[in-house]
Design a protein around this motif. Structure first.
Motif, PDB file in Angstrom:
ATOM      1  N   VAL A  57       0.829  -1.198   0.000  1.00 35.98           N
ATOM      2  CA  VAL A  57       0.000   0.000   0.000  1.00 35.98           C
ATOM      3  C   VAL A  57       0.867   1.252   0.000  1.00 35.98           C
ATOM      4  O   VAL A  57       0.626   2.209  -0.749  1.00 35.98           O
ATOM      5  CB  VAL A  57      -0.948   0.002   1.220  1.00 35.98           C
ATOM      6  N   GLU A  58       1.920   1.240   0.818  1.00 39.26           N
ATOM      7  CA  GLU A  58       2.826   2.392   0.880  1.00 39.26           C
ATOM      8  C   GLU A  58       3.564   2.579  -0.442  1.00 39.26           C
ATOM      9  O   GLU A  58       3.716   3.705  -0.930  1.00 39.26           O
ATOM     10  CB  GLU A  58       3.823   2.196   2.020  1.00 39.26           C
ATOM     11  N   LEU A  99       2.624   1.595  -3.473  1.00 41.13           N
ATOM     12  CA  LEU A  99       1.705   2.036  -4.525  1.00 41.13           C
ATOM     13  C   LEU A  99       1.339   3.515  -4.375  1.00 41.13           C
ATOM     14  O   LEU A  99       1.204   4.233  -5.369  1.00 41.13           O
ATOM     15  CB  LEU A  99       0.440   1.181  -4.500  1.00 41.13           C
ATOM     16  N   ALA A 100       1.177   3.956  -3.122  1.00 42.47           N
ATOM     17  CA  ALA A 100       0.872   5.371  -2.900  1.00 42.47           C
ATOM     18  C   ALA A 100       2.018   6.247  -3.380  1.00 42.47           C
ATOM     19  O   ALA A 100       1.807   7.302  -3.993  1.00 42.47           O
ATOM     20  CB  ALA A 100       0.592   5.609  -1.415  1.00 42.47           C
ATOM     21  N   GLU A 101       3.245   5.806  -3.125  1.00 40.69           N
ATOM     22  CA  GLU A 101       4.415   6.567  -3.572  1.00 40.69           C
ATOM     23  C   GLU A 101       4.485   6.596  -5.093  1.00 40.69           C
ATOM     24  O   GLU A 101       4.778   7.632  -5.705  1.00 40.69           O
ATOM     25  CB  GLU A 101       5.686   5.955  -2.993  1.00 40.69           C
ATOM     26  N   ARG A 134       1.980   6.225  -7.279  1.00 32.78           N
ATOM     27  CA  ARG A 134       0.906   7.026  -7.867  1.00 32.78           C
ATOM     28  C   ARG A 134       1.174   8.523  -7.695  1.00 32.78           C
ATOM     29  O   ARG A 134       0.910   9.315  -8.613  1.00 32.78           O
ATOM     30  CB  ARG A 134      -0.443   6.668  -7.240  1.00 32.78           C
ATOM     31  N   ALA A 135       1.703   8.904  -6.516  1.00 32.77           N
ATOM     32  CA  ALA A 135       2.012  10.323  -6.296  1.00 32.77           C
ATOM     33  C   ALA A 135       3.060  10.797  -7.300  1.00 32.77           C
ATOM     34  O   ALA A 135       2.977  11.909  -7.843  1.00 32.77           O
ATOM     35  CB  ALA A 135       2.505  10.524  -4.869  1.00 32.77           C
ATOM     36  N   GLN A 165       1.353  11.087 -10.747  1.00 40.97           N
ATOM     37  CA  GLN A 165       0.501  12.268 -10.812  1.00 40.97           C
ATOM     38  C   GLN A 165       1.330  13.528 -10.997  1.00 40.97           C
ATOM     39  O   GLN A 165       0.970  14.425 -11.775  1.00 40.97           O
ATOM     40  CB  GLN A 165      -0.340  12.384  -9.534  1.00 40.97           C
TER      41      GLN A 165
END
Length: 256
Positions: free
Chosen positions: A185-186, A188-190, A192-193, A196
């Protein structure tokens, strides 16, 4: 009347036939024009249809940690004898004593496994050719402990029973799936950020992921000790700390 010199009727004699023939000719010309235009368009755009849609590829990393819930240690017992059988018999007596002591600590039979057994001759290399002077038998058992309080007791019992060597005290986590999910989860968040941020800088709109790859790793502390403890040695201390699971992901996003 039609002329005797021509098979075609005159305009005046068959006006309807002449009009239909003209319509057919015009229609044929239009079809040929459209076919030629389509062919030119296909030639002009050849190869473009196979090109991939625009994408960006990014990476992300995540970590999660927890205390180990499994501990294992390799205990090796050796013995010598004039013959192979004598060495094995002596070794067997010592190992039986050690196993009895381990069972007294309420360690399950499934958590005590022989990982090595060997018998080999010993030589006197001062003579030429070297001669066999006896035999040595060696057996290594891997002991798994699910209770952290057992580690010191197992090492102490090993020393009390005259163990030859203690190796590879490993501290691990039996099921790392929950830690992997947390680290994922961590990561993937990195990722995607980052995607973006790149899309914004390009003036593009970030779309959905089109490909994904991940790999896991982590640190699992292992202690090595060849020092044999005696019966009057102090109880050993083995700090456990935490094990870390890492997750690396690579994600490709579509952009518009």
């Amino acid at each position: 009347m039609a002329s005797n010199n021509s098979i075609w009727p005159t305009w005046q004699e068959h006006k309807l036939f002449t009009v239909l023939l003209a319509i057919i000719l015009v229609y044929a010309i239009v079809l040929m024009y459209e076919k030629i235009t389509l062919t030119e368009r296909e030639v002009a755009t050849a190869g473009y249809g196979d090109q991939m849609a625009p994408t960006i590829t990014v990476s992300g990393n995540g970590t999660a940690s927890a205390s180990p819930d499994l501990r294992s240690v390799d205990l090796t017992m050796t013995a010598t004898g004039a013959t192979s059988n004598a060495a094995q018999d002596s070794q067997s007596v010592k190992m039986t004593s050690l196993l009895t002591s381990l069972e007294a600590l309420a360690i399950a039979d499934a958590d005590i496994k022989t990982s090595n057994y060997s018998v080999y001759p010993t030589y006197d290399y001062d003579q030429s050719p070297a001669v066999i002077t006896g035999y040595e038998a060696s057996q290594t058992v891997t002991v798994t402990m699910r209770d952290a309080q057992l580690v010191a007791s197992v090492l102490q019992v090993a020393g009390d029973n005259g163990i030859t060597s203690i190796n590879d005290v490993a501290l691990t986590i039996e099921d790392t799936s929950a830690l992997e999910a947390e680290a994922r989860v961590e990561a993937l968040a990195e990722a995607r950020a980052q995607a973006q941020s790149i899309a914004d800088a390009m003036g593009a709109t970030l779309g959905k992921p089109v490909s994904y790859y991940e790999s896991t790793g982590g640190s699992y502390p292992t202690y090595y000790s060849k020092e044999v403890m005696s019966a009057d040695s102090a109880m050993p201390s083995i700090p456990e700390g935490e094990n870390e699971v890492t997750m690396s992901v690579t994600v490709t996003y579509a952009i518009e």
